[in-house]
Design a protein around this motif. Structure first.
Motif, PDB file in Angstrom:
ATOM      1  N   ARG A  63       0.871  -1.176   0.000  1.00 36.61           N
ATOM      2  CA  ARG A  63       0.000   0.000   0.000  1.00 36.61           C
ATOM      3  C   ARG A  63       0.909   1.228   0.000  1.00 36.61           C
ATOM      4  NH1 ARG A  63      -5.374   1.368   1.304  1.00 36.61           N
ATOM      5  NH2 ARG A  63      -5.811  -0.809   1.712  1.00 36.61           N
ATOM      6  N   TRP A  64       0.536   2.196  -0.860  1.00 37.15           N
ATOM      7  CA  TRP A  64       1.314   3.419  -1.044  1.00 37.15           C
ATOM      8  C   TRP A  64       0.412   4.638  -0.922  1.00 37.15           C
ATOM      9  CZ3 TRP A  64       6.543   3.145  -1.718  1.00 37.15           C
ATOM     10  CH2 TRP A  64       7.065   1.867  -1.959  1.00 37.15           C
ATOM     11  N   ARG A  65       0.987   5.743  -0.509  1.00 32.62           N
ATOM     12  CA  ARG A  65       0.230   6.990  -0.413  1.00 32.62           C
ATOM     13  C   ARG A  65      -0.364   7.376  -1.749  1.00 32.62           C
ATOM     14  NH1 ARG A  65       4.051  10.717   1.580  1.00 32.62           N
ATOM     15  NH2 ARG A  65       4.773  10.842  -0.557  1.00 32.62           N
ATOM     16  N   ASP A  66       0.423   7.186  -2.838  1.00 31.87           N
ATOM     17  CA  ASP A  66      -0.028   7.543  -4.180  1.00 31.87           C
ATOM     18  C   ASP A  66       0.850   6.845  -5.216  1.00 31.87           C
ATOM     19  OD1 ASP A  66       2.398   9.095  -4.211  1.00 31.87           O
ATOM     20  OD2 ASP A  66       1.299  10.808  -3.432  1.00 31.87           O
ATOM     21  N   GLN A  67       0.442   6.895  -6.464  1.00 27.29           N
ATOM     22  CA  GLN A  67       1.180   6.255  -7.559  1.00 27.29           C
ATOM     23  C   GLN A  67       2.589   6.815  -7.685  1.00 27.29           C
ATOM     24  OE1 GLN A  67      -0.067   3.686  -9.463  1.00 27.29           O
ATOM     25  NE2 GLN A  67       1.858   3.531 -10.568  1.00 27.29           N
ATOM     26  N   GLU A  68       2.730   8.115  -7.470  1.00 26.81           N
ATOM     27  CA  GLU A  68       4.048   8.757  -7.595  1.00 26.81           C
ATOM     28  C   GLU A  68       5.041   8.180  -6.581  1.00 26.81           C
ATOM     29  OE1 GLU A  68       0.982  11.026  -9.508  1.00 26.81           O
ATOM     30  OE2 GLU A  68       1.105  10.413  -7.417  1.00 26.81           O
ATOM     31  N   SER A  69       4.580   7.893  -5.369  1.00 27.78           N
ATOM     32  CA  SER A  69       5.469   7.309  -4.355  1.00 27.78           C
ATOM     33  C   SER A  69       5.942   5.925  -4.784  1.00 27.78           C
ATOM     34  CB  SER A  69       4.758   7.214  -3.008  1.00 27.78           C
ATOM     35  OG  SER A  69       4.435   8.486  -2.516  1.00 27.78           O
ATOM     36  N   PHE A  70       5.029   5.131  -5.309  1.00 26.00           N
ATOM     37  CA  PHE A  70       5.397   3.797  -5.789  1.00 26.00           C
ATOM     38  C   PHE A  70       6.404   3.893  -6.933  1.00 26.00           C
ATOM     39  CE2 PHE A  70       4.522   0.351  -8.873  1.00 26.00           C
ATOM     40  CZ  PHE A  70       5.034  -0.710  -8.140  1.00 26.00           C
ATOM     41  N   GLU A  71       6.141   4.776  -7.888  1.00 28.40           N
ATOM     42  CA  GLU A  71       7.044   4.917  -9.031  1.00 28.40           C
ATOM     43  C   GLU A  71       8.411   5.440  -8.602  1.00 28.40           C
ATOM     44  OE1 GLU A  71       4.847   7.223 -11.904  1.00 28.40           O
ATOM     45  OE2 GLU A  71       3.408   5.602 -12.214  1.00 28.40           O
ATOM     46  N   ALA A  72       8.449   6.332  -7.619  1.00 25.17           N
ATOM     47  CA  ALA A  72       9.734   6.843  -7.115  1.00 25.17           C
ATOM     48  C   ALA A  72      10.536   5.715  -6.481  1.00 25.17           C
ATOM     49  CB  ALA A  72       9.496   7.977  -6.116  1.00 25.17           C
ATOM     50  N   TRP A  73       9.870   4.842  -5.745  1.00 29.51           N
ATOM     51  CA  TRP A  73      10.573   3.705  -5.146  1.00 29.51           C
ATOM     52  C   TRP A  73      11.118   2.784  -6.224  1.00 29.51           C
ATOM     53  CZ3 TRP A  73       8.656  -1.531  -4.964  1.00 29.51           C
ATOM     54  CH2 TRP A  73       9.509  -2.398  -4.274  1.00 29.51           C
ATOM     55  N   MET A  74      10.308   2.510  -7.266  1.00 23.94           N
ATOM     56  CA  MET A  74      10.776   1.624  -8.333  1.00 23.94           C
ATOM     57  C   MET A  74      11.988   2.197  -9.059  1.00 23.94           C
ATOM     58  SD  MET A  74       7.441  -0.223  -9.969  1.00 23.94           S
ATOM     59  CE  MET A  74       8.448  -0.750 -11.306  1.00 23.94           C
ATOM     60  N   ALA A  75      12.089   3.516  -9.134  1.00 26.24           N
ATOM     61  CA  ALA A  75      13.211   4.157  -9.825  1.00 26.24           C
ATOM     62  C   ALA A  75      14.418   4.376  -8.914  1.00 26.24           C
ATOM     63  CB  ALA A  75      12.752   5.497 -10.404  1.00 26.24           C
ATOM     64  N   SER A  76      14.285   4.059  -7.639  1.00 19.90           N
ATOM     65  CA  SER A  76      15.338   4.351  -6.670  1.00 19.90           C
ATOM     66  C   SER A  76      16.388   3.247  -6.605  1.00 19.90           C
ATOM     67  CB  SER A  76      14.727   4.540  -5.281  1.00 19.90           C
ATOM     68  OG  SER A  76      14.339   3.288  -4.744  1.00 19.90           O
ATOM     69  N   PRO A  77      17.599   3.588  -6.149  1.00 19.31           N
ATOM     70  CA  PRO A  77      18.614   2.559  -5.907  1.00 19.31           C
ATOM     71  C   PRO A  77      18.156   1.542  -4.860  1.00 19.31           C
ATOM     72  CG  PRO A  77      19.609   4.742  -5.900  1.00 19.31           C
ATOM     73  CD  PRO A  77      18.122   4.945  -5.949  1.00 19.31           C
ATOM     74  N   ALA A  78      17.311   1.963  -3.919  1.00 24.59           N
ATOM     75  CA  ALA A  78      16.817   1.054  -2.883  1.00 24.59           C
ATOM     76  C   ALA A  78      16.021  -0.101  -3.483  1.00 24.59           C
ATOM     77  CB  ALA A  78      15.953   1.826  -1.881  1.00 24.59           C
ATOM     78  N   PHE A  79      15.299   0.160  -4.567  1.00 25.99           N
ATOM     79  CA  PHE A  79      14.529  -0.902  -5.228  1.00 25.99           C
ATOM     80  C   PHE A  79      15.469  -1.983  -5.740  1.00 25.99           C
ATOM     81  CE2 PHE A  79      12.728  -2.859  -9.026  1.00 25.99           C
ATOM     82  CZ  PHE A  79      11.487  -3.282  -8.575  1.00 25.99           C
ATOM     83  N   GLY A  80      16.493  -1.579  -6.477  1.00 27.33           N
ATOM     84  CA  GLY A  80      17.453  -2.551  -7.009  1.00 27.33           C
ATOM     85  C   GLY A  80      18.176  -3.295  -5.907  1.00 27.33           C
ATOM     86  N   HIS A  81      18.576  -2.572  -4.864  1.00 27.36           N
ATOM     87  CA  HIS A  81      19.282  -3.194  -3.743  1.00 27.36           C
ATOM     88  C   HIS A  81      18.373  -4.199  -3.035  1.00 27.36           C
ATOM     89  CE1 HIS A  81      22.230  -3.568  -0.556  1.00 27.36           C
ATOM     90  NE2 HIS A  81      21.228  -3.444   0.310  1.00 27.36           N
ATOM     91  N   GLY A  82      17.126  -3.813  -2.801  1.00 24.34           N
ATOM     92  CA  GLY A  82      16.195  -4.676  -2.098  1.00 24.34           C
ATOM     93  C   GLY A  82      15.808  -5.920  -2.868  1.00 24.34           C
ATOM     94  N   HIS A  83      15.965  -5.890  -4.180  1.00 24.85           N
ATOM     95  CA  HIS A  83      15.603  -7.042  -4.990  1.00 24.85           C
ATOM     96  C   HIS A  83      16.794  -7.933  -5.337  1.00 24.85           C
ATOM     97  CE1 HIS A  83      11.795  -4.987  -5.303  1.00 24.85           C
ATOM     98  NE2 HIS A  83      11.280  -6.138  -5.670  1.00 24.85           N
ATOM     99  N   ARG A  84      17.956  -7.599  -4.804  1.00 27.82           N
ATOM    100  CA  ARG A  84      19.116  -8.481  -4.981  1.00 27.82           C
ATOM    101  C   ARG A  84      19.183  -9.428  -3.791  1.00 27.82           C
ATOM    102  NH1 ARG A  84      22.477  -3.653  -6.137  1.00 27.82           N
ATOM    103  NH2 ARG A  84      23.516  -4.194  -4.226  1.00 27.82           N
TER     104      ARG A  84
END
Length: 111
Positions: free
Chosen positions: A56-77
């Motif tokens: 659950r996300w506050r809004d679509q923009e927050s979700f998209e920002a996470w997907m574009a972040s280095p944290a997303f790539g790090h968390g999925h390794r």
């Protein structure tokens, strides 16, 4: 208004435990992300082969920002990859991302 993002992951029956272990190993990786409100990993109990990752996300923009972040790539390794090793083989066959918004209606109440 919050949005719900569901990743429906198709997993062979003999790989479900491994999927759960991999999610447990990276628990909390998204917790500090701006706009993140919650996470659940749901395993099938009716013979299906789809596991659901519900966020659950506050809004679509927050979700998209996470997907574009280095944290997303790090968390999925995997832990091995983060330590410079090879990626383990995938446990899933496929996945789909579904996006929903709350439609209103009654909310659960404390009894």
């Amino acid at each position: 208004m919050s949005i719900v993002i569901i990743n429906a992951i198709t997993v062979p029956s003999d790989s479900g435990d491994e999927l759960a272990q991999r999610f447990a190993a990276r628990a909390g990786a998204v917790d500090g992300q701006e706009g993140f409100e919650g996470f659940e990993l749901l395993k099938p109990t009716d013979g299906r082969d789809q596991w659901l990752v519900v966020t659950r996300w506050r809004d679509q923009e927050s979700f998209e920002a996470w997907m574009a972040s280095p944290a997303f790539g790090h968390g999925h390794r995997s832990a091995q990859e983060r330590e410079g090793g090879d990626a383990p083989p995938p446990v899933s066959v496929s996945s789909e991302v579904w996006t929903f918004a709350p439609a209103g209606g009654s909310q659960p109440q404390d009894g």
